[in-house]
Design an enzyme around this catalytic site. Structure first.
Site, PDB file in Angstrom:
ATOM      1  N   ASP A  19     -34.050  37.118  10.097  1.00  0.00           N
ATOM      2  CA  ASP A  19     -33.100  36.707   9.408  1.00  0.00           C
ATOM      3  C   ASP A  19     -33.000  35.101   9.348  1.00  0.00           C
ATOM      4  O   ASP A  19     -33.264  34.568  10.545  1.00  0.00           O
ATOM      5  CB  ASP A  19     -31.840  37.414   9.704  1.00  0.00           C
ATOM      6  CG  ASP A  19     -30.588  37.207   8.781  1.00  0.00           C
ATOM      7  OD1 ASP A  19     -30.851  36.907   7.689  1.00  0.00           O
ATOM      8  OD2 ASP A  19     -29.396  37.368   9.172  1.00  0.00           O
ATOM      9  N   ASN A  22     -33.228  32.016   4.131  1.00  0.00           N
ATOM     10  CA  ASN A  22     -32.352  31.279   3.108  1.00  0.00           C
ATOM     11  C   ASN A  22     -31.638  30.213   3.404  1.00  0.00           C
ATOM     12  O   ASN A  22     -31.381  29.028   3.146  1.00  0.00           O
ATOM     13  CB  ASN A  22     -31.369  32.210   2.243  1.00  0.00           C
ATOM     14  CG  ASN A  22     -32.207  33.293   1.078  1.00  0.00           C
ATOM     15  OD1 ASN A  22     -33.155  32.452   0.486  1.00  0.00           O
ATOM     16  ND2 ASN A  22     -31.855  34.373   1.071  1.00  0.00           N
ATOM     17  N   HIS A  36     -38.586  31.391   3.063  1.00  0.00           N
ATOM     18  CA  HIS A  36     -39.598  32.695   3.362  1.00  0.00           C
ATOM     19  C   HIS A  36     -41.119  32.279   3.577  1.00  0.00           C
ATOM     20  O   HIS A  36     -41.506  32.883   4.149  1.00  0.00           O
ATOM     21  CB  HIS A  36     -39.579  33.470   2.065  1.00  0.00           C
ATOM     22  CG  HIS A  36     -38.058  34.251   1.785  1.00  0.00           C
ATOM     23  ND1 HIS A  36     -37.629  35.257   2.864  1.00  0.00           N
ATOM     24  CD2 HIS A  36     -36.964  34.047   0.953  1.00  0.00           C
ATOM     25  CE1 HIS A  36     -36.519  35.424   2.196  1.00  0.00           C
ATOM     26  NE2 HIS A  36     -36.067  35.004   1.402  1.00  0.00           N
ATOM     27  N   SER A  64     -35.894  44.914   3.023  1.00  0.00           N
ATOM     28  CA  SER A  64     -34.848  46.356   3.038  1.00  0.00           C
ATOM     29  C   SER A  64     -34.784  46.827   1.805  1.00  0.00           C
ATOM     30  O   SER A  64     -34.855  46.072   0.364  1.00  0.00           O
ATOM     31  CB  SER A  64     -33.554  45.845   3.997  1.00  0.00           C
ATOM     32  OG  SER A  64     -32.650  45.256   2.808  1.00  0.00           O
ATOM     33  N   GLU A  66     -31.992  47.551   0.570  1.00  0.00           N
ATOM     34  CA  GLU A  66     -30.736  46.663   0.066  1.00  0.00           C
ATOM     35  C   GLU A  66     -31.091  45.320  -0.809  1.00  0.00           C
ATOM     36  O   GLU A  66     -30.306  44.904  -1.329  1.00  0.00           O
ATOM     37  CB  GLU A  66     -29.528  46.744   1.072  1.00  0.00           C
ATOM     38  CG  GLU A  66     -28.969  47.805   1.618  1.00  0.00           C
ATOM     39  CD  GLU A  66     -29.914  48.624   2.634  1.00  0.00           C
ATOM     40  OE1 GLU A  66     -29.653  49.773   2.783  1.00  0.00           O
ATOM     41  OE2 GLU A  66     -30.846  47.952   3.207  1.00  0.00           O
ATOM     42  N   ASN A  67     -32.235  44.893  -0.407  1.00  0.00           N
ATOM     43  CA  ASN A  67     -32.758  43.501  -0.609  1.00  0.00           C
ATOM     44  C   ASN A  67     -32.752  43.570  -2.083  1.00  0.00           C
ATOM     45  O   ASN A  67     -33.001  42.533  -2.836  1.00  0.00           O
ATOM     46  CB  ASN A  67     -33.926  43.017  -0.173  1.00  0.00           C
ATOM     47  CG  ASN A  67     -33.320  42.644   1.276  1.00  0.00           C
ATOM     48  OD1 ASN A  67     -34.246  42.619   2.346  1.00  0.00           O
ATOM     49  ND2 ASN A  67     -32.172  42.066   1.785  1.00  0.00           N
ATOM     50  N   ARG A  70     -30.540  41.364  -4.534  1.00  0.00           N
ATOM     51  CA  ARG A  70     -30.473  39.945  -4.486  1.00  0.00           C
ATOM     52  C   ARG A  70     -30.995  39.485  -5.925  1.00  0.00           C
ATOM     53  O   ARG A  70     -31.411  40.331  -6.852  1.00  0.00           O
ATOM     54  CB  ARG A  70     -31.637  39.441  -3.305  1.00  0.00           C
ATOM     55  CG  ARG A  70     -31.229  39.566  -2.120  1.00  0.00           C
ATOM     56  CD  ARG A  70     -31.965  39.167  -0.832  1.00  0.00           C
ATOM     57  NE  ARG A  70     -31.300  39.127   0.142  1.00  0.00           N
ATOM     58  CZ  ARG A  70     -31.801  38.300   1.259  1.00  0.00           C
ATOM     59  NH1 ARG A  70     -32.708  37.483   1.055  1.00  0.00           N
ATOM     60  NH2 ARG A  70     -31.392  38.537   2.533  1.00  0.00           N
ATOM     61  N   ARG A 187     -33.147  39.929  16.548  1.00  0.00           N
ATOM     62  CA  ARG A 187     -32.574  39.541  15.392  1.00  0.00           C
ATOM     63  C   ARG A 187     -32.326  37.940  15.428  1.00  0.00           C
ATOM     64  O   ARG A 187     -31.602  37.639  16.301  1.00  0.00           O
ATOM     65  CB  ARG A 187     -31.402  40.162  14.891  1.00  0.00           C
ATOM     66  CG  ARG A 187     -31.000  39.876  13.452  1.00  0.00           C
ATOM     67  CD  ARG A 187     -29.874  40.441  12.975  1.00  0.00           C
ATOM     68  NE  ARG A 187     -29.433  39.928  11.658  1.00  0.00           N
ATOM     69  CZ  ARG A 187     -29.060  40.745  10.565  1.00  0.00           C
ATOM     70  NH1 ARG A 187     -28.980  41.928  10.696  1.00  0.00           N
ATOM     71  NH2 ARG A 187     -28.830  40.200   9.377  1.00  0.00           N
ATOM     72  N   ARG A 193     -25.882  42.394  14.261  1.00  0.00           N
ATOM     73  CA  ARG A 193     -25.794  43.991  13.645  1.00  0.00           C
ATOM     74  C   ARG A 193     -27.347  44.135  13.393  1.00  0.00           C
ATOM     75  O   ARG A 193     -28.426  43.358  13.242  1.00  0.00           O
ATOM     76  CB  ARG A 193     -25.158  43.721  12.325  1.00  0.00           C
ATOM     77  CG  ARG A 193     -25.694  42.781  11.072  1.00  0.00           C
ATOM     78  CD  ARG A 193     -24.660  43.001  10.069  1.00  0.00           C
ATOM     79  NE  ARG A 193     -24.903  41.881   8.935  1.00  0.00           N
ATOM     80  CZ  ARG A 193     -24.341  40.700   8.737  1.00  0.00           C
ATOM     81  NH1 ARG A 193     -23.375  40.541   9.723  1.00  0.00           N
ATOM     82  NH2 ARG A 193     -24.832  39.921   7.967  1.00  0.00           N
TER      83      ARG A 193
END
EC number: 2.5.1.31
Length: 251
Positions: A19, A22, A36, A64, A66-67, A70, A187, A193
């Site tokens: 993480d 960005n 990245h 992920s 969920e990405n 973006r 992480r 999280r």
């Protein structure tokens, strides 16, 4: 776990949520994709440290499920970077005895990227020194659901009784089912999280959080995380006294 040189306890399996790419780029007034790209150097550094330390499996959370939410241009740039990195790094991985596995739902990726994944896996399939798993379009909830669906099909086909389903059977149906469970989850980026990463597998993992953005998490930072892990006592529900009485490694 196993004891390694100088009685330093090293995790067999390390999982990392990479993480901060960005934010690293934004801090330098650069486009997000620059972060990245810089993060690829951190991947190389972490692989080197883990392989040298005796870690057997390294799982990196690259993208992920969920990405996909973006911005479209960022997702497109990430897919292109993923494709380039696969083709550029596979030879070095193979030369160093590293096997590559991609875990996650590949169906949403472009056919060209899916083909590159298969080719990279095939090129390194015979390597046994170290396993690098890259989680792409992966989510812990998705993983548990697909494992449950596999078991449901076995029951539906008459090959398995519902009452015979156990935690061990379900765990074996996860995409990491043939690997040891993660001992350490790292992480970066200052967040605390796990973001739907390896939800089942991390049940007893030690958690380590670093404030460094991923591109800055290199050799020294990885060694510090391993050193911190080696000082921990993993009890798995037992008391410290029980663990010490069993005279097993304290991690």
């Amino acid at each position: 776990m196993e004891k390694t040189r100088k009685d330093v306890c090293v995790p067999r399996h390390v999982a990392i949520i990479m993480d901060g790419n960005n934010r690293w780029a934004k801090k330098r007034l650069l486009p997000g994709v620059a972060g990245h790209k810089a993060g690829v150097d951190a991947v190389r550094a972490v692989i080197e440290v883990c392989a040298e330390a005796g870690v057997e499996v390294l799982t990196l959370f690259a993208f992920s499920s969920e990405n996909w939410q973006r911005p479209a241009d960022e997702v497109s740039a990430l897919m292109e970077l993923f494709l380039v990195a696969l083709r550029r790094e596979v030879r070095k991985l193979d030369e160093n005895g590293i096997r590559l596995r991609i875990i996650g739902d590949r169906t949403r990726f472009h056919p060209e990227l899916q083909a590159a994944m298969r080719e990279a896996e095939a090129a390194t399939a015979g390597n046994t020194r170290f396993l690098l798993q890259v989680a792409a379009n992966y989510g812990g909830q998705w993983d548990i659901v697909q494992a449950a669906q596999r078991l449901a099909r076995e029951v539906q086909g008459g090959h398995l009784a519902a009452d015979d389903i156990s935690a061990e059977l379900l765990q074996g149906c996860l995409v990491t089912g043939d690997q040891p469970l993660p001992d350490l989850c790292i992480r970066t980026g200052g967040e605390h999280r796990i973001s739907n990463f390896l939800l089942w597998q991390l049940a007893y993992a030690e958690l380590y959080f670093s404030d460094l953005f991923w591109p800055d998490f290199k050799h020294a930072a990885m060694r510090a995380a391993l050193a911190d892990f080696s000082k921990r006592q993993r009890r798995f529900g037992k008391t410290s006294e029980q663990v010490e009485a069993e005279a097993r490694p304290s991690c």
